[in-house]
Design a protein around this motif. Structure first.
Motif, mmCIF file in Angstrom:
data_model
loop_
_atom_site.group_PDB
_atom_site.id
_atom_site.type_symbol
_atom_site.label_atom_id
_atom_site.label_comp_id
_atom_site.label_asym_id
_atom_site.label_seq_id
_atom_site.Cartn_x
_atom_site.Cartn_y
_atom_site.Cartn_z
ATOM 1 N N GLY A 104 0.795 -1.208 0.000
ATOM 2 C CA GLY A 104 0.000 0.000 0.000
ATOM 3 C C GLY A 104 0.830 1.260 0.000
ATOM 4 N N ALA A 105 0.231 2.328 -0.521
ATOM 5 C CA ALA A 105 0.890 3.633 -0.559
ATOM 6 C C ALA A 105 -0.125 4.711 -0.257
ATOM 7 C CB ALA A 105 1.518 3.875 -1.930
ATOM 8 N N VAL A 106 0.303 5.696 0.507
ATOM 9 C CA VAL A 106 -0.462 6.920 0.676
ATOM 10 C C VAL A 106 -0.023 7.881 -0.417
ATOM 11 C CG1 VAL A 106 -0.658 8.998 2.092
ATOM 12 C CG2 VAL A 106 -1.013 6.753 3.118
ATOM 13 N N VAL A 107 -0.988 8.447 -1.125
ATOM 14 C CA VAL A 107 -0.696 9.364 -2.222
ATOM 15 C C VAL A 107 -1.208 10.753 -1.852
ATOM 16 C CG1 VAL A 107 -1.053 9.898 -4.660
ATOM 17 C CG2 VAL A 107 -0.888 7.514 -3.911
ATOM 18 N N ALA A 108 -0.307 11.709 -1.773
ATOM 19 C CA ALA A 108 -0.699 13.105 -1.598
ATOM 20 C C ALA A 108 -0.832 13.735 -2.977
ATOM 21 C CB ALA A 108 0.334 13.858 -0.771
ATOM 22 N N SER A 109 -1.935 14.435 -3.215
ATOM 23 C CA SER A 109 -2.146 15.001 -4.544
ATOM 24 C C SER A 109 -1.141 16.099 -4.852
ATOM 25 C CB SER A 109 -3.570 15.549 -4.668
ATOM 26 O OG SER A 109 -3.771 16.641 -3.788
ATOM 27 N N MET A 110 -0.588 16.731 -3.809
ATOM 28 C CA MET A 110 0.433 17.757 -3.976
ATOM 29 C C MET A 110 1.625 17.424 -3.103
ATOM 30 S SD MET A 110 -1.880 21.227 -4.043
ATOM 31 C CE MET A 110 -3.153 20.594 -2.951
ATOM 32 N N SER A 111 2.809 17.582 -3.633
ATOM 33 C CA SER A 111 4.024 17.179 -2.932
ATOM 34 C C SER A 111 4.152 17.841 -1.572
ATOM 35 C CB SER A 111 5.249 17.507 -3.788
ATOM 36 O OG SER A 111 6.436 17.196 -3.109
ATOM 37 N N GLU A 112 3.803 19.140 -1.489
ATOM 38 C CA GLU A 112 3.996 19.858 -0.231
ATOM 39 C C GLU A 112 3.042 19.410 0.867
ATOM 40 O OE1 GLU A 112 1.685 22.663 -3.052
ATOM 41 O OE2 GLU A 112 3.222 21.100 -3.154
ATOM 42 N N ASN A 113 2.034 18.597 0.512
ATOM 43 C CA ASN A 113 1.057 18.149 1.505
ATOM 44 C C ASN A 113 1.427 16.831 2.154
ATOM 45 O OD1 ASN A 113 -0.355 20.438 0.961
ATOM 46 N ND2 ASN A 113 -2.006 19.451 -0.180
ATOM 47 N N LEU A 114 2.683 16.420 1.970
ATOM 48 C CA LEU A 114 3.201 15.249 2.671
ATOM 49 C C LEU A 114 4.653 15.558 3.011
ATOM 50 C CD1 LEU A 114 2.555 11.545 1.585
ATOM 51 C CD2 LEU A 114 4.521 12.249 2.926
ATOM 52 N N PHE A 135 6.868 5.272 6.061
ATOM 53 C CA PHE A 135 7.828 4.200 5.775
ATOM 54 C C PHE A 135 7.940 3.247 6.954
ATOM 55 C CE2 PHE A 135 10.256 6.481 2.223
ATOM 56 C CZ PHE A 135 9.990 5.494 1.287
ATOM 57 N N SER A 136 7.977 3.782 8.159
ATOM 58 C CA SER A 136 8.132 2.942 9.352
ATOM 59 C C SER A 136 6.938 2.015 9.554
ATOM 60 C CB SER A 136 8.328 3.818 10.595
ATOM 61 O OG SER A 136 7.127 4.484 10.953
ATOM 62 N N ARG A 137 5.792 2.371 8.990
ATOM 63 C CA ARG A 137 4.584 1.547 9.095
ATOM 64 C C ARG A 137 4.441 0.562 7.931
ATOM 65 N NH1 ARG A 137 0.761 4.134 12.602
ATOM 66 N NH2 ARG A 137 1.488 6.189 13.295
ATOM 67 N N GLY A 138 5.405 0.567 7.010
ATOM 68 C CA GLY A 138 5.309 -0.295 5.841
ATOM 69 C C GLY A 138 4.434 0.274 4.746
ATOM 70 N N ILE A 139 4.165 1.573 4.805
ATOM 71 C CA ILE A 139 3.351 2.255 3.800
ATOM 72 C C ILE A 139 4.265 3.157 2.979
ATOM 73 C CG2 ILE A 139 1.437 3.853 3.409
ATOM 74 C CD1 ILE A 139 0.362 3.026 6.181
ATOM 75 N N VAL A 140 4.120 3.118 1.672
ATOM 76 C CA VAL A 140 4.968 3.940 0.805
ATOM 77 C C VAL A 140 4.378 5.349 0.720
ATOM 78 C CG1 VAL A 140 6.144 4.065 -1.410
ATOM 79 C CG2 VAL A 140 5.354 1.849 -0.550
ATOM 80 N N PRO A 141 5.152 6.375 1.036
ATOM 81 C CA PRO A 141 4.662 7.746 0.900
ATOM 82 C C PRO A 141 4.933 8.280 -0.506
ATOM 83 C CG PRO A 141 6.779 7.758 2.030
ATOM 84 C CD PRO A 141 6.488 6.327 1.672
ATOM 85 N N LEU A 142 3.895 8.496 -1.287
ATOM 86 C CA LEU A 142 4.056 8.970 -2.661
ATOM 87 C C LEU A 142 3.486 10.377 -2.783
ATOM 88 C CD1 LEU A 142 3.115 5.745 -4.679
ATOM 89 C CD2 LEU A 142 5.396 6.597 -4.074
ATOM 90 N N GLN A 143 4.240 11.232 -3.459
ATOM 91 C CA GLN A 143 3.882 12.645 -3.552
ATOM 92 C C GLN A 143 3.592 13.030 -4.991
ATOM 93 O OE1 GLN A 143 7.443 13.009 -0.981
ATOM 94 N NE2 GLN A 143 6.543 14.951 -0.349
ATOM 95 N N GLY A 144 2.339 13.381 -5.255
ATOM 96 C CA GLY A 144 1.903 13.737 -6.597
ATOM 97 C C GLY A 144 1.203 12.564 -7.261
#
Length: 752
Positions: A428-438, A447-456
């Protein structure tokens, strides 16, 4: 008596063995003024535990560390050296380091081969640099060098924005041919953990592929990112791709050079070869190296590969608390191979049971705000959604800005998603629609939770598509290493012999233009080209050359009606009206021949092909870097307008050819679109493979082969070469593609 091999060290691959001391040094020597002082400062700041030996002719200390006056005064042979002096003195220092047995050196100075024709000294100095280095690895010249965040070893003459890799941690490795881009990459605030960052410069001695081989062997490296202006060697990249697959360390590349301006701009950075963009794209696909077009997409893809590796497929799920976001996510997959598949009935019911009656269940899912901040309810819904076996599950979530707002209500959503992924063993990945919002801090937490942080959103789609493409490539049987060996045993002899052999007409009439001089490329006319193809066993309709109206009529009578009549020696025949089709009688041939004779150098009479379902173009050119490159696409008179094509490197497998055909937008026409007759796809693939084999067997002689159209008839009726343009070299030529062992010395690889 038994022998134990437990004490025998396992040989390391050449890339790591040769670069081991340079990449992971325990002692660093620095030469120069302000740049050298910066290297010392950065090593101290990053906590490098090894020895630092500044060398300066007059200063007694640099950043509080005692200096030495020369290489000879150093207490030992340094593992790595940063040489930040002018280009003339650089050669002297490199020679002294090599003689002392140093492990390798970074050459900061510019003004070598990358200077181009404006500086006559550049090429000579580069050759002298390589000679001075001998077997000692040299990175550059014209490069910033290396940042080893895993050990705190920085051969880096500037500030940077990275941080030391945590003990026992892993991170990505990045190599770029631009030092400025490298600086910018260190400033990223996307939470991407970096273990190594390296610049390649103009690769005078050590190529980018060998640097990459050295880096991926490190157990602290999870995956590799490359910014490529030009390839150092085809064979080196093939070796890299094989090793990366063995180590399960995926590679993503940003290969520049799609535009003419970009190709010209690379000259200032590198002396390596770029190759054509279509060929580069085909090469990377064959190797299983994903390609992205922007720096943000490169970074986001690295984050995904670092966390979960290649994806097993292209299916996605998406969840958000907004219908607008769900629509944006759905649109973002348009035109991509990524899919948001419809929910199966059982899966739909499972999700529906967790949500209210007013929620429309779909993929992408808008779960509304009814359950916002209700962690148990969100966990139930998210768990149901993630149970669908998707290759990647996405949660659209933009965090509020920390300086003015509170993000307290966002963490129940994160925890619910984390629990859902763990319950299903899903990615799974969390996707922020705008880079500055993550933020960087949010990314580290995810990352520490095993979730990929994706920006944009676009970057997230690029990353998912790239990771899925790598997974697809790795599931295929790997292509064999070509090693620069292109072509069969004949290497063009048959083709050149045919040019010199007696013909039914004078030799000059076989050429599209005047008889060429020795060493000039030759464009054969259609009759001569088809004769060679027919003799090689390819599917060419029966045809004859004619020099007069009477000969054309006689040829038509012998072949049998209907026939086609063409003017020879004419390019773009359709545009000039130099083709007549479906001639049914001798009078038809007489009239057509009289009209066409003045247009060219003769006539070609050919048996008409009937039952055509679709037309393809099959073209091959000799790329100076990659050798024969084949393009398959929609053919006929609309080829340049439609521009529907796929590119392959030769030799290519039957599976690769079939996959390329199926990627074409016009493929449904071959497959019986809307009730139309199905084409003989098997025969089309047979014909394309025969064309590929013909070119590969004569690769040294053939410069270009253009089959347009290849007419594909209905099932069981075959596929036929209806027109052919063949350009061959008229004399000896250097082999297309690189030789794997010329011109570099131990551990080195040629430019190609």
């Amino acid at each position: 008596m038994s022998c134990s091999t437990s004490d025998t060290p396992t040989p390391k691959p050449a890339g790591r063995a040769r670069l081991e001391r340079l990449l992971r040094p325990k002692s660093i020597a620095v030469f120069g003024g302000s740049q050298a002082a910066a290297v010392v400062k950065q090593c101290l700041k990053m906590g490098f535990a090894g020895d630092i030996w500044p060398v300066h002719p007059t200063k007694d200390e640099v950043e509080g560390i005692r200096t030495f006056r020369s290489v000879a005064e150093l207490p030992g042979a340094p593992d790595a050296a940063f040489v930040g002096v002018n280009r003339f003195l650089t050669i002297e220092v490199i020679a002294q380091l090599a003689a002392r047995g140093a492990g390798g050196a970074i050459c900061f100075a510019s003004g070598f081969l990358e200077a181009g024709n404006d500086d006559a000294d550049g090429e000579r100095l580069q050759a002298e640099l390589v000679t001075a280095a001998g077997a000692m690895p040299v990175i550059g010249p014209n490069c910033y060098g290396l940042i080893n965040y895993a050990d705190g070893a920085l051969l880096w003459p500037d500030q940077h924005g990275g941080q030391r890799l945590a003990s026992g941690g892993r991170g990505v490795a990045i190599i770029t041919q631009s030092s400025n881009i490298a600086c910018n990459l260190t400033m990223q605030k996307r939470g991407l953990p970096v273990a190594f960052l390296m610049t390649a410069g103009n690769q005078a001695q050590t190529g980018l592929s060998e640097m990459a081989l050295g880096l991926i062997e490190d157990e602290r490296v999870s995956c590799l990112g490359l910014h490529i202006e030009g390839f150092d060697t085809v064979y080196g990249f093939e070796r890299l791709a094989v090793r990366a697959r063995e180590l399960n360390k995926p590679i993503v590349a940003m290969k520049v050079g799609r535009s003419e301006q970009a190709r010209k701009a690379t000259i200032s950075h590198t002396a390596s070869l770029a190759g054509s963009d279509a060929a580069s794209d085909a090469f990377l696909k064959r190797l299983g190296i994903a390609r992205v077009d922007t720096i943000p997409s490169l970074l986001e893809t690295l984050k995904l590969l670092h966390a979960v590796g290649p994806l097993p497929g292209f299916t996605l799920s998406s969840m958000s608390c907004s219908g607008g976001e769900a629509s944006v996510m759905a649109d973002s997959a348009e035109g991509r191979r990524l899919r948001f598949p419809a929910l199966a009935p059982e899966h739909y019911a499972r999700i529906k049971s967790t949500l209210g009656a007013f929620v429309a269940v779909a993929n992408p899912l808008d779960y509304h705000t009814f359950i916002w901040n209700d962690e148990p309810a969100m966990t139930t819904t998210f768990t149901a959604m993630a149970s669908g076996g998707f290759d990647l599950n996405l949660l659209v979530l933009d965090f509020p800005r920390n300086d003015r707002c509170s993000d307290a209500d966002w963490w129940p959503t994160v925890r619910a998603f984390e629990a859902a992924l763990k319950a299903n063993g899903a990615r799974g990945a969390v996707v922020a629609s705008m880079s500055e919002n993550l933020t960087e801090e949010h990314a580290a937490d995810l990352f520490s939770r095993g979730i990929v942080p994706l920006q944009g959103i676009a970057e997230a789609m690029d990353a998912a598509e790239a990771a899925a493409a790598i997974g697809e490539a790795w599931r295929r049987n790997p292509s064999p290493l070509r090693g620069g060996s292109i072509g069969g045993a004949d290497r063009g002899g048959v083709v050149r012999a045919a040019l010199a052999a007696p013909s039914e007409t004078t030799p000059s009439t076989r050429f599209a233009g005047t008889s060429p001089s020795r060493g000039e490329d030759i464009q054969l006319d259609e009759a001569a080209a088809k004769s060679l193809l027919r003799d090689a066993g390819l599917v060419v309709p029966a045809g004859r050359r004619a020099a007069s109206v009477a000969e054309a009529i006689a040829a038509a009578e012998a072949l049998g009606y209907p026939v086609a009549l063409k003017a020879l020696g004419v390019a773009h025949k359709s545009e000039l009206g130099a083709v007549r089709l479906n001639l049914m009688t001798s009078e038809d041939v007489r009239a057509a021949a009289a009209a066409l004779l003045p247009l060219g150098s003769g006539l070609y009479v050919e048996k008409m092909i009937s039952g055509g379902v679709a037309e393809l173009i099959v073209g091959v050119i000799r790329d100076p870097l990659f050798g024969p490159v084949m393009t398959i696409g929609a053919g006929g008179v609309l080829v340049e307008l439609i521009k529907d094509s796929a590119t392959l490197l030769l030799p290519a497998s039957r599976d690769e050819v079939e996959a390329a055909l199926k990627r074409l937008k016009m493929y449904p026409m071959l497959d019986g679109y809307r009730g139309r007759a199905r084409a003989d796809v098997g025969a089309a693939i047979d014909a394309i493979m025969a064309i590929a084999d013909f070119v590969s067997d004569h690769a040294d002689a053939i410069e270009e082969l253009d089959i347009n159209p290849l007419i594909v008839c209905g099932e069981g009726q075959g596929a036929w070469i209806a027109d052919a343009l063949l350009v061959v070299s008229n004399g000896p030529s250097s082999p297309a593609g690189p030789s794997p062992r010329e011109g570099r010395g131990e551990g080195g690889w040629p430019r190609g």
